[in-house]
Each structure stands twice: as C-alpha cells, then as structure tokens.
Design a protein around this motif. Structure first.
Motif, mmCIF file in Angstrom:
data_model
loop_
_atom_site.group_PDB
_atom_site.id
_atom_site.type_symbol
_atom_site.label_atom_id
_atom_site.label_comp_id
_atom_site.label_asym_id
_atom_site.label_seq_id
_atom_site.Cartn_x
_atom_site.Cartn_y
_atom_site.Cartn_z
ATOM 1 N N LYS A 2 0.852 -1.185 -0.033
ATOM 2 C CA LYS A 2 0.276 -0.008 0.098
ATOM 3 C C LYS A 2 0.856 1.260 -0.120
ATOM 4 N N THR A 3 0.369 2.194 -0.613
ATOM 5 C CA THR A 3 1.185 3.539 -0.891
ATOM 6 C C THR A 3 1.130 4.224 0.555
ATOM 7 N N SER A 4 2.170 5.083 0.776
ATOM 8 C CA SER A 4 2.050 5.917 1.974
ATOM 9 C C SER A 4 0.841 6.985 1.763
ATOM 10 N N LYS A 5 0.469 7.612 2.841
ATOM 11 C CA LYS A 5 -0.542 8.823 2.723
ATOM 12 C C LYS A 5 0.131 9.845 1.833
ATOM 13 N N PHE A 6 1.257 10.291 1.936
ATOM 14 C CA PHE A 6 1.946 10.992 1.110
ATOM 15 C C PHE A 6 1.610 10.892 -0.343
ATOM 16 N N TRP A 7 2.170 9.754 -0.744
ATOM 17 C CA TRP A 7 2.175 9.326 -2.075
ATOM 18 C C TRP A 7 0.790 9.261 -2.716
ATOM 19 N N ARG A 8 -0.284 8.516 -1.945
ATOM 20 C CA ARG A 8 -1.610 8.374 -2.329
ATOM 21 C C ARG A 8 -2.123 9.718 -2.659
ATOM 22 N N LEU A 9 -1.755 10.611 -2.001
ATOM 23 C CA LEU A 9 -2.430 12.219 -2.106
ATOM 24 C C LEU A 9 -2.013 12.486 -3.722
ATOM 25 N N PHE A 10 -0.595 12.164 -4.245
ATOM 26 C CA PHE A 10 -0.371 12.763 -5.299
ATOM 27 C C PHE A 10 -0.514 11.876 -6.525
ATOM 28 N N THR A 11 -0.607 10.511 -6.553
ATOM 29 C CA THR A 11 -0.658 9.640 -7.796
ATOM 30 C C THR A 11 -1.526 10.154 -8.780
ATOM 31 N N PHE A 12 -2.550 10.887 -8.504
ATOM 32 C CA PHE A 12 -3.734 11.333 -9.769
ATOM 33 C C PHE A 12 -3.157 12.247 -10.319
ATOM 34 N N CYS A 13 -1.922 12.606 -10.275
ATOM 35 C CA CYS A 13 -1.295 13.944 -11.124
ATOM 36 C C CYS A 13 -1.143 13.435 -12.568
ATOM 37 N N VAL A 14 -1.338 14.081 -13.604
ATOM 38 C CA VAL A 14 -1.133 14.035 -14.930
ATOM 39 C C VAL A 14 0.326 13.832 -15.282
ATOM 40 N N SER A 15 0.374 12.731 -16.028
ATOM 41 C CA SER A 15 1.634 12.287 -16.490
ATOM 42 C C SER A 15 2.004 13.247 -17.751
ATOM 43 N N GLY A 16 3.644 13.255 -17.713
ATOM 44 C CA GLY A 16 4.181 13.927 -18.989
ATOM 45 C C GLY A 16 3.862 15.518 -18.666
ATOM 46 N N LEU A 125 7.914 8.734 -10.181
ATOM 47 C CA LEU A 125 7.384 9.939 -9.209
ATOM 48 C C LEU A 125 8.428 10.692 -8.865
ATOM 49 N N VAL A 126 8.475 12.083 -9.432
ATOM 50 C CA VAL A 126 9.259 13.249 -9.032
ATOM 51 C C VAL A 126 8.552 14.215 -8.399
ATOM 52 N N ALA A 127 8.838 14.573 -7.098
ATOM 53 C CA ALA A 127 8.011 15.368 -6.230
ATOM 54 C C ALA A 127 8.817 16.459 -5.799
ATOM 55 N N GLU A 128 8.568 17.828 -5.973
ATOM 56 C CA GLU A 128 9.463 18.796 -5.284
ATOM 57 C C GLU A 128 9.107 18.968 -3.813
ATOM 58 N N ILE A 129 10.253 18.894 -2.901
ATOM 59 C CA ILE A 129 10.209 19.097 -1.419
ATOM 60 C C ILE A 129 10.207 20.489 -1.304
ATOM 61 N N HIS A 146 5.283 14.830 -10.527
ATOM 62 C CA HIS A 146 5.192 14.306 -11.769
ATOM 63 C C HIS A 146 5.209 12.866 -11.634
ATOM 64 N N SER A 147 4.476 12.323 -12.501
ATOM 65 C CA SER A 147 4.413 10.698 -12.784
ATOM 66 C C SER A 147 4.530 10.363 -14.248
ATOM 67 N N LEU A 148 6.032 10.095 -14.438
ATOM 68 C CA LEU A 148 6.613 9.852 -15.714
ATOM 69 C C LEU A 148 6.376 8.238 -16.105
ATOM 70 N N PRO A 149 6.031 8.010 -17.139
ATOM 71 C CA PRO A 149 6.013 6.434 -17.506
ATOM 72 C C PRO A 149 7.157 5.847 -18.092
ATOM 73 N N VAL A 150 7.483 4.509 -17.391
ATOM 74 C CA VAL A 150 8.931 3.864 -17.705
ATOM 75 C C VAL A 150 8.404 2.587 -18.187
#
Length: 259
Positions: A2-16, A125-129, A146-150
């Motif tokens: 399961k994803t942590s609370k922080f990352w669940r919050l942001f995984t909806f972001c648009v790729s690319g 996933l690349v997130a600004e801190i 950012h959610s970039l496909p690999v």
C-alpha cells in the motif's frame, strides 16, 4: 504494497507535464524546472537510462524520487503500487536531489531483469520538496508531483490493436481501444479524419495522449471533434497507426457531427 498517505495524495497527477511553475505573492519567487523527457523506454540491450532535471527558475529546488509498479484494470483504471526503497526491480538513483539556481541533476534508471515477453511498466514519481516555513509571513508555492511512464521493452515487439464501439454523440467521438500486442499503445497514434460526401478530407485530428497497456481493453477519453466544418462531415475514418497498412474503422454520419 500500500502506498503511504503522502504518495496516495499525489498519484492522480497528470503524466508527462514538462514544466511546473509555483507562484507566491505579487512579487513572488518563481520555481521553474524542465525534464529532458516525458517518458523513459529501456531496451533489453540497453537496460539503463537517464532523466535530467534543469532548474530554470530563481529559487533552489529539492526533489524526492520514487518508483511505482504500474498496471491497468480491464475497466481502464490505473493500478499503482510503490516499490520499496531497497527494491532492485527497477532502480532510480539518487532518490533525493538538490538543484541550485541554474543547476542540473540526473536521475539514473536501471532494471535488472532478463528481457520480458510482455512490456514491463512503471511510473517514476518526482516530487518537489518544499523548504520549511520561515514564519507566518512565509511565501506559499504550488507544487506538483510528476508521474512519468517507464517502459521496459521485450526482446521481440508485437504491435497489434483494435478499435471498438466507435460512435459520435453530440459532436464527441467515443471509442474503445483493445491492445492485443505486447507493448503499450498511445492514443495519439490514432488518426481521426472527417470526410465529406465526395470523399474530400475536411480535417484530421488525433486524441490526446493516454496509454493502453499490453493486453488491456479500455475506453478512451471522449474526443471533441472540430465544429467549423462539422455539418459537411458524412464519414469519420479512424486509423490506429501502429502497424504498416493499418485497417480503418468507418463511422457513417449522414447528418454530420455537429452538436
């Protein structure tokens, strides 16, 4: 996993997303940065790649990097699971980056598996801190993950797809894409042509990019059609341009495609 609370919050972001701007007040500092690519493709003979980030703004930046395993359900939804930091399945290093103003950093990506029979898919996933607030009057910046496909390619690539259930409703094209190959298909590989009664091509457009992974059948996002010549359109010709001489799907519209 399961994803942590922080990352669940942001995984909806648009790729690319190529550029993110964070703004504060009227005389705000601006955070700007660019990626060197919108997706990463790794080949069996070259199992590593590099993603560069350049700080083009006026403030120093820090980033956190994580990797998700990425699948799609038959209903079309993405299914994402964070890989543990010590996983060797797909390695992205370093996982913390600091970019001074004008600086540039590289994320090195590598997989350790033999060439798969079906493409392996991940999200980087690349997130600004954000820096710690310096007081009640501290500026606020808007940040995005950012959610970039690999994609890890198979040794032998088979591209095959089929368009299903194409129909026009109120000026919008709806259709389903079945991916029968062993690598992903991008929706913007589809050509949609509006033809007049005499066969004249009135327009050619493509859907916006979204991914359909290998073995998945999913509806694409509804696609608004050009309205300036819609009344003259009598046929929509839809071509999935992933193989040589692809077959075309025809949608007859005797009264045009206007709203």
């Amino acid at each position: 996993m399961k994803t942590s609370k922080f990352w669940r919050l942001f995984t909806f972001c648009v790729s690319g997303i190529l550029l993110i701007v964070g703004m504060a007040s009227a005389v705000a500092q601006i955070a700007q940065y660019r990626f060197s690519a919108l997706k990463i493709e790794l080949l069996p003979q070259v199992p590593f790649g590099v993603l560069a980030i350049a700080n083009t703004g006026s403030v120093p930046l820090d980033f956190k990097v994580r990797v998700q395993h990425w699948q799609q359900r038959e209903t079309g939804e993405d299914e994402l699971h964070l890989l543990p930091p010590n996983s060797l399945e797909l390695v992205a290093f370093p996982n913390l980056l600091h970019l001074p103003v004008g600086g540039r950093a590289e994320i090195r990506i590598r997989h350790r598996f033999p060439a798969p029979e079906v493409e392996r898919t991940y999200r980087l996933l690349v997130a600004e801190i954000l820096p710690a607030p310096q007081g009640p009057s501290s500026e606020t910046r808007l940040v995005t993950v950012h959610s970039l496909p690999v994609f890890i390619k198979p040794a032998v690539i088979r591209r095959q797809g089929q368009l299903l259930n194409a129909q026009v409703q109120q000026g919008t094209l709806q259709m389903t894409l079945r991916n029968q190959g062993n690598v992903h298909i991008e929706a913007d590989q589809i050509k949609v042509r509006g033809l007049a009664q005499n066969g004249q091509r009135l327009f050619e457009v493509r859907p916006q990019r979204e991914y359909v992974l290998a073995g998945v059948t999913r509806p694409l996002m509804p696609m608004p059609l050009p309205q300036d010549q819609c009344a003259a359109v009598r046929t929509l010709q839809i071509v999935l341009d992933v193989v040589a001489n692809p077959p075309a799907t025809q949608v007859e519209q005797p009264t045009g495609v206007c709203r």
